[in-house]
Design an enzyme around this catalytic site. Sequence first.
Site, PDB file in Angstrom:
ATOM      1  N   ARG A  71      -0.870  -7.921  -9.555  1.00  0.00           N
ATOM      2  CA  ARG A  71      -0.548  -7.737  -8.142  1.00  0.00           C
ATOM      3  C   ARG A  71      -0.140  -9.069  -7.542  1.00  0.00           C
ATOM      4  NH1 ARG A  71      -4.685  -4.473  -4.296  1.00  0.00           N
ATOM      5  NH2 ARG A  71      -4.470  -2.982  -6.010  1.00  0.00           N
ATOM      6  N   SER A 170      -1.584  -0.975  -3.444  1.00  0.00           N
ATOM      7  CA  SER A 170      -2.644  -0.370  -2.654  1.00  0.00           C
ATOM      8  C   SER A 170      -2.485  -0.709  -1.173  1.00  0.00           C
ATOM      9  CB  SER A 170      -4.006  -0.804  -3.192  1.00  0.00           C
ATOM     10  OG  SER A 170      -5.035  -0.047  -2.610  1.00  0.00           O
ATOM     11  N   ASP A 329      -5.931   4.921   2.300  1.00  0.00           N
ATOM     12  CA  ASP A 329      -5.071   3.743   2.249  1.00  0.00           C
ATOM     13  C   ASP A 329      -3.721   4.182   1.662  1.00  0.00           C
ATOM     14  OD1 ASP A 329      -5.893   4.114  -0.363  1.00  0.00           O
ATOM     15  OD2 ASP A 329      -6.162   1.993  -0.786  1.00  0.00           O
ATOM     16  N   ASP A 331      -2.016   4.089  -1.115  1.00  0.00           N
ATOM     17  CA  ASP A 331      -1.891   4.781  -2.402  1.00  0.00           C
ATOM     18  C   ASP A 331      -2.968   5.839  -2.581  1.00  0.00           C
ATOM     19  OD1 ASP A 331      -3.908   2.831  -2.739  1.00  0.00           O
ATOM     20  OD2 ASP A 331      -3.594   2.784  -4.899  1.00  0.00           O
ATOM     21  N   ASP A 333      -6.192   6.001  -2.868  1.00  0.00           N
ATOM     22  CA  ASP A 333      -7.348   5.959  -3.763  1.00  0.00           C
ATOM     23  C   ASP A 333      -8.623   5.566  -3.010  1.00  0.00           C
ATOM     24  OD1 ASP A 333      -6.736   3.262  -3.398  1.00  0.00           O
ATOM     25  OD2 ASP A 333      -6.971   2.723  -5.510  1.00  0.00           O
ATOM     26  N   ARG A 334      -8.495   5.166  -1.760  1.00  0.00           N
ATOM     27  CA  ARG A 334      -9.665   4.826  -0.944  1.00  0.00           C
ATOM     28  C   ARG A 334      -9.738   5.751   0.257  1.00  0.00           C
ATOM     29  NH1 ARG A 334     -10.904  -1.184  -1.913  1.00  0.00           N
ATOM     30  NH2 ARG A 334      -9.378  -1.754  -3.494  1.00  0.00           N
ATOM     31  N   GLU A 430     -17.927   1.873  -4.916  1.00  0.00           N
ATOM     32  CA  GLU A 430     -18.056   0.463  -4.555  1.00  0.00           C
ATOM     33  C   GLU A 430     -17.856   0.325  -3.062  1.00  0.00           C
ATOM     34  OE1 GLU A 430     -15.322  -1.974  -6.630  1.00  0.00           O
ATOM     35  OE2 GLU A 430     -13.537  -0.963  -5.891  1.00  0.00           O
ATOM     36  N   SER A 432     -16.051  -1.234  -1.128  1.00  0.00           N
ATOM     37  CA  SER A 432     -14.713  -1.330  -0.538  1.00  0.00           C
ATOM     38  C   SER A 432     -14.075   0.050  -0.418  1.00  0.00           C
ATOM     39  CB  SER A 432     -13.837  -2.274  -1.352  1.00  0.00           C
ATOM     40  OG  SER A 432     -13.809  -1.892  -2.710  1.00  0.00           O
ATOM     41  N   LYS A 444     -11.477   5.564  -8.547  1.00  0.00           N
ATOM     42  CA  LYS A 444     -11.723   5.970  -7.168  1.00  0.00           C
ATOM     43  C   LYS A 444     -10.597   6.896  -6.730  1.00  0.00           C
ATOM     44  CE  LYS A 444      -9.882   1.516  -5.489  1.00  0.00           C
ATOM     45  NZ  LYS A 444      -9.775   0.846  -6.800  1.00  0.00           N
TER      46      LYS A 444
END
Length: 624
Positions: A71, A170, A329, A331, A333-334, A430, A432, A444
């Site tokens: 990244r 992300s 978010d 993408d 995944d959160r 986690e 975050s 996630k």
Amino acid sequence: MCHPMPQAICQLRNTPLSGDRVLDKHIKDWVKWDHNADTLCQIMDAVKNEEWDVLRCRLCRRITFGTAGLRAVMRAGFDSMNELVVIQSSQGLCEYLKEQYPDESVWSDRGVVIGFDGRYNSQRFAELTAITFLSNNFRVYLFKCYVPTPFIPYSIVRLNCLAGVMVTASHNPKQDNGYKIYWTNGAQIVAPHDEAINHAILENLKPKEDAWDETVLCSNDLLCDPYNDVVPAYFDALKKEMSCTLLEANGKCQLSFTYTAMHGVGYPYIKLAFPKVGLKPVIPVREQIDPDPEFSTTPSPNPEEGKTAMALSIKTATCKKTPIILANDPDADRLGVGEIGDDNQYKLFTGNEMGALLGWWALESYKLSNETSDVSNCAMVASTVSSKLLKCMAEMEGFSFYETLTGFKWICNKVIEQRDAGKHVLFAFEESIGYMVSTNVLDKDGISAAAHVATMACYLRCKKCMSLQEKLRDLYEKYGFHTSIVSYVICRDKSLIKKIFERLRNFDEDQENTYPTSIMNGEYEIENVRDLTTGYDSSTSDKKATLPVDENIQMITFTFKNGFVITLRTSGTEPKMKYYAEMCGKPEDKRWDELIKLTQLMTDAAVNEFYEPEKNGLQRKPVD
């Protein structure tokens, strides 16, 4: 003015270079290898302007795998994200897969899956990745539309692929992009694969002749879009995670939800998820539901950043009178979650708070779906910087709890280990705001998490007459009050970061492994220190840490005699020096306000004394 590659090579022959043999070789390699006019122009202009220090930074250092794969900012250079680096990374990954799976028939049979988000260049990077694998006779499942990151690990398992690549950065700033690799088991790569792939990349830096040959993407029997094989199956699996009782309750509950995709890819998939599990359609934040690589309506496309990032969501929820906010978010995944409080203000749950609630929900759902209440064969997993409330829950309820290093690549490899050992892994998270509510996806997953949070909220509201906040207080009453502070300071100088952490390791007159012993002039004493950069742990008999050591990430944990714990850690994806603080109270200790004040006091003191933000010119996180 940008020059096509042959002219650039000719021009370079007549241009004096730096005189630095290593740098000059990298410059020549870039000009020979790069077929992208924009990034080629950037390097040629820097040579013309004799920007040797800039070129050294861009070309003499190479991007490597961090906590979330590759990244970096999108620009020319081997340290950045661009077409040439993507091709080199794909060639390295391809050659490593050939070594691991030497039977060529497996390449065309099982192949790889590739997805991309809505950022600038994401689709282009995904297509270049596909070209590399197709040119090596691999079957390629390339999604033609934007997909959430968790669909890649799900696809690997569903389609029995050898590996997967997701092009995403992300929630990073719009200038960034990334390249996330998943292994055959559906989890992100860890050692030894990450190191071996890095080595394979270095052995395959020169692009093959057909690396930019887009005709490979046309009428190729080895290329297909896996959407119809994957997406319906994903939502069928999501529905099976919930009992008939919960699905019926969802259909009867009138609770409404405001949803934002944060200018990312999540909305079409949330629209599919909610009716699948009997939930009412979400009320979208209209300004943010479509992918927008500019992230034009928010200063940060990250629900973690609080009310500044969530301003439009709160405005929409207030206007529509929806009690709960769900935020993916970019993408997807959160998941960020907010809920209206008694004061008519929206509380935005921290990752630790929602981790506690979803951990309880996973346990409750298991009990609701099984005749036996025996949970001795169940397990949950969290990163070491996340709240310890699940650990307290495990001790009281009788299931197993495991800690890992930070990042879902570590968490999910631990999940696989425990699953293969016969454990029923209920939940992993986690702090975050990353949650894995079942093992259907070994990462996630913000889409399934949104469906589970909404179902939990309906169950609590319609069956128990409780809000999420009331249930959280109920968990504190039973398992002990846990209060945490997670934040960061910004530092873009890597040498300064190293200096700050080295000072802590050699605190007593520059002697090795002499860390601070207290804060606030001895008022609060430190009991143990664990350094996962060096492997030192003062709490073990041999002074060696039991968790894996990573010398590329700075990470020190201080445990105080009064139960306060703070971890200092550098980010693997952003120029942040993070800190994670928590105070764990006992169930009988009801002085919650005092614990909150003490945690804030000790966190402020530890950050000021250990990071020395003002002395070191560090930028503190803006106050919400």
